[in-house]
Enzyme design. Structure first.
Site, short mmCIF file in Angstrom:
data_model
loop_
_atom_site.label_atom_id
_atom_site.label_comp_id
_atom_site.label_asym_id
_atom_site.label_seq_id
_atom_site.Cartn_x
_atom_site.Cartn_y
_atom_site.Cartn_z
N CYS A 2 -3.87 0.47 9.80
CA CYS A 2 -5.17 0.98 9.38
C CYS A 2 -5.01 2.06 8.30
CB CYS A 2 -5.99 1.57 10.52
SG CYS A 2 -6.29 0.42 11.83
N ARG A 27 -1.65 -1.32 4.82
CA ARG A 27 -1.59 -0.77 6.18
C ARG A 27 -2.33 -1.64 7.19
NH1 ARG A 27 -0.04 4.66 5.93
NH2 ARG A 27 -0.79 4.95 8.04
N TRP A 76 -6.14 -2.90 10.85
CA TRP A 76 -5.19 -3.82 11.50
C TRP A 76 -5.59 -3.77 12.96
CZ3 TRP A 76 -1.38 -3.98 15.29
CH2 TRP A 76 -0.51 -5.08 15.24
N ASN A 100 -7.45 5.71 12.70
CA ASN A 100 -6.15 5.02 12.67
C ASN A 100 -5.38 5.51 13.88
OD1 ASN A 100 -3.62 3.96 12.08
ND2 ASN A 100 -3.11 5.60 10.66
N GLY A 101 -5.00 4.58 14.76
CA GLY A 101 -4.26 4.97 15.96
C GLY A 101 -4.78 4.22 17.16
N GLU A 480 18.41 -9.96 7.51
CA GLU A 480 17.34 -9.54 6.62
C GLU A 480 16.80 -10.73 5.82
OE1 GLU A 480 15.51 -7.13 6.49
OE2 GLU A 480 14.65 -7.05 4.49
N LYS A 484 12.92 -11.85 5.94
CA LYS A 484 12.12 -11.91 4.71
C LYS A 484 11.42 -13.26 4.62
CE LYS A 484 12.15 -8.89 3.98
NZ LYS A 484 11.75 -7.64 4.26
N GLU A 487 8.64 -13.80 7.40
CA GLU A 487 7.43 -12.98 7.34
C GLU A 487 6.48 -13.38 6.22
OE1 GLU A 487 9.75 -8.93 5.85
OE2 GLU A 487 7.87 -8.67 6.89
N LYS A 602 2.12 -2.94 6.97
CA LYS A 602 3.36 -2.31 6.51
C LYS A 602 3.73 -1.08 7.34
CE LYS A 602 5.91 -1.16 2.46
NZ LYS A 602 6.91 -2.19 2.73
#
Ligand code: G6P
Length: 607
Positions: A2, A27, A76, A100-101, A480, A484, A487, A602
């Site tokens: 968020c 976010r 989000w 946000n939270g 990784e 990548k 995702e 992110k």
């Protein structure tokens, strides 16, 4: 998780709010909304979907607001599906908030407020805070906020407007980040500075338990008892242009191209007389000699940098390294001692689990070193020592340049630990540092011809599933590469230690299943080639990434991607770039939203 923005000043704020929200979309991007105060009324527009498709489309159908004060949110979803009704801002005719939270005791608050006659419309935890503020409001916003935050448990950054105070915005936070931006005759709030770089570089960092009251003239801060607080003004080091696409089709591609510079900026200030030097954070050789274990704790790509770190620190310095996923570390009662070093790796410096792991390490009394990209972030402030990676703003959800510089940092650390412990001589260390300094040039060479990656992507784009295989550092790197790809392309993939494949996973191989092999470790080459042949004879389509001076025959791979050579130990910094590019072009070919992959965000500020 968020993004929050707020504006109060002299200008009509609708466009400012929407444009700032777009900068925070990384976010969370399930839904978005704004609330402004106009003609004594709180007016809210919000919609499920990306800002462009939902909020902006709705605003286009609405008469533009003239309001000069407002708040905005990009979400989000945690509590309640992404829908118009669950979108923020949330409130009533007197108060509206963006959050946000997570409010952990929202059920208890909800039943308390329901008993008081409040009727809930959304499925969100946030609505309890909006109603609680309304419940406590008696004309004094700061008093209502103080009382409400005393009752709520959990993590929150809140932006708040009250109808009766049309020229003010209020903010308070606990654990989730929030900054106050300082303009000329205008003030802002935002989850992070990238949202505001277009308007100002000056800001205050709001701390847990502080309440900010913003008007166009400025801001005042107080604690929940009303005691006023004086705060230091910070200046952002990032530029507005750094947070723009700059002609690239996607932020991810731009950020991949920024890697040579990011590596230079991160390593150069830490190299003195050809040797790594950590004076800036007070990490001395004596300390490095004294640690019994080194922990690398992080989430996602940052954790993968820790895996590379483990191979090289253990390999060079013969010091035991434990790599832990932050969400596991914090709950597994780790065998951590005060004579250990805990290295916390985080791009954002705000990841909830990583932050909690740091708090635990600090509590145990271990030395803590944060490797962080965002200056002034919570993790940077809470660790005993901090070293910044200078990747600049990373906007694409899939991390590339931040992972790259975290890895580069791992090398500096490994070299210094090995030197401090007498495992390598100064001369050997200088040679290693010199190879590290050659990395940016090698990455530039890779970036000068992108064709092989487009071709490799065309072989992967229709796959349902694939494997990455490698041994040693190649295996560490494959983790990784695989992350990548999955995702952003949504193709299932796993990374596997090549030698472990035949203990079960090889049964997945069927005709034309792609397998990406990484073969940069010369000592292990013959072994990995055997494993490549094993999968190839069973029908796999093998793509191999290997240094240009290594030859791979047609019996071992169907498609070979040659990359510049370097010392084996340094190769992950070179070989990761092809893996990023393969993932990028595969996602592009599949028509995916590369920078904002589904279901992700992110900055993960919830557990
Ligand atoms: C999210 C991001 C990843 C990142 C991870 C840890 O999952 O999508 O790219 O690696 O969080 O984030 P941090 O900011 O702590 O590095």
């Amino acid at each position: 998780m968020c993004g929050i923005v707020g504006y109060t000043g002299k200008k009509a704020c609708e466009d400012i709010l929407v444009s700032s929200l777009k900068k925070l979309e990384y976010r969370g991007y399930d839904s978005a909304g704004i609330a402004v105060i106009e003609d004594g009324i709180i007016r809210t527009v919000k919609a499920a979907g990306r800002i462009k498709d939902g909020l902006e489309a709705k605003l286009a159908d609405t008469e533009p607001f003239k309001a000069v004060t407002g708040i905005g949110h990009t979400r989000w979803a945690t509590h309640g599906e992404p829908s118009d009704i669950n979108s923020h801002p949330i409130g009533n005719s007197r108060v509206s908030i963006v959050h946000n939270g997570i409010i952990e005791n929202y059920r208890k608050l909800k039943s308390f407020l329901t008993e008081k006659g409040y009727v809930f419309e959304s499925e969100t935890d946030t609505e309890t805070v909006a109603k609680l503020l309304d419940f406590y409001y008696n004309g004094d916003p700061v008093d209502a906020i103080s009382k409400a935050v005393t009752d709520i448990e959990g993590a929150y950054a809140l932006g708040i407007v009250f109808r009766d105070h049309p020229d003010m915005i209020y903010a308070v936070r606990k654990d989730s980040p929030l900054i106050v931006g300082i303009g000329e005759g205008e003030m802002f709030i935002a989850s992070d500075m990238t949202a505001l770089l277009e308007y100002t570089k000056k800001y205050y960092l709001l701390e847990t338990g502080e309440i900010a009251s913003l008007s166009k003239e400025g801001v005042t801060f107080c604690d929940i008892h009303g005691n006023s607080i004086t705060k230091e003004v910070h200046t952002a080091t990032w530029d507005f242009s750094e947070a723009q696409k700059g002609g690239y089709e996607h932020f991810m591609l731009k950020e991949i191209h920024e890697q040579p510079d990011a590596v230079r900026k991160t390593i150069s200030p830490r190299i003195k007389d050809g040797l790594p030097c950590f004076e800036e954070c007070g990490l001395t050789d004596e300390m490095l000699r004294s640690y019994h274990h080194i922990y690398f704790i992080a989430c996602g790509s940052a954790m993968h940098a820790g895996v590379v770190g483990k191979y090289i620190v253990e390999g060079l310095a013969r010091t035991p390294v434990i790599v832990d996923i932050a969400s596991e570390f914090r709950y597994r009662n780790p065998l951590l001692a005060s004579d250990d070093l805990v290295v916390i790796i985080s791009q954002s410096g705000e990841t909830a689990d990583t932050k909690a792991a740091l708090e635990l390490a600090n509590k145990v009394g271990a030395d803590t070193l944060a490797i962080v990209n965002v200056v002034g972030s919570s993790i940077a402030r809470e660790a005993k020592m901090v070293m910044y990676t200078y990747a600049g703003p990373e906007i694409s959800v899939a991390s590339t340049k931040a992972y790259m510089v975290q890895n580069a940092f791992m090398y500096l650390l490994a070299f210094r630990v090995a030197l401090a412990r007498g495992r390598i001589s100064e001369e050997e260390c200088r040679k290693l540092v010199a190879s590290l300094e050659e990395i940016p040039g090698k990455i530039e060479r890779i970036l000068s011809d992108l064709d092989p990656y487009r071709k490799a992507a065309s072989k992967l784009m229709s796959a349902n599933s694939l494997l990455y295989i490698g041994r040693g550092l190649d295996y560490a790197l494959s983790m990784e590469g695989s992350l990548k790809l999955k995702e952003i392309s949504y193709i299932h993939s796993e990374s596997y230690a090549a030698g472990e494949l035949k203990h079960g996973t090889i049964s997945l191989i069927e005709k034309n299943m792609p397998v990406i092999a990484v073969t940069t470790q010369r000592e292990l080459l013959a072994k990995t080639i055997s494993n490549m042949r094993e999968v190839k004879t069973r029908g796999a389509y093998v793509i191999d990434v290997c240094p240009e001076d290594v030859s791979i025959d047609a019996e071992s791979a169907d498609f070979v991607i040659n990359i510049p050579s370097a010392d084996d130990i340094i190769m992950p910094l070179v070989a990761v770039v092809p893996l990023q590019l393969i993932a990028y072009y595969t996602a592009v070919l599949r028509g995916n939203d590369v920078d904002k992959p589904r279901n992700l965000a992110k900055s993960v500020t919830v557990e």
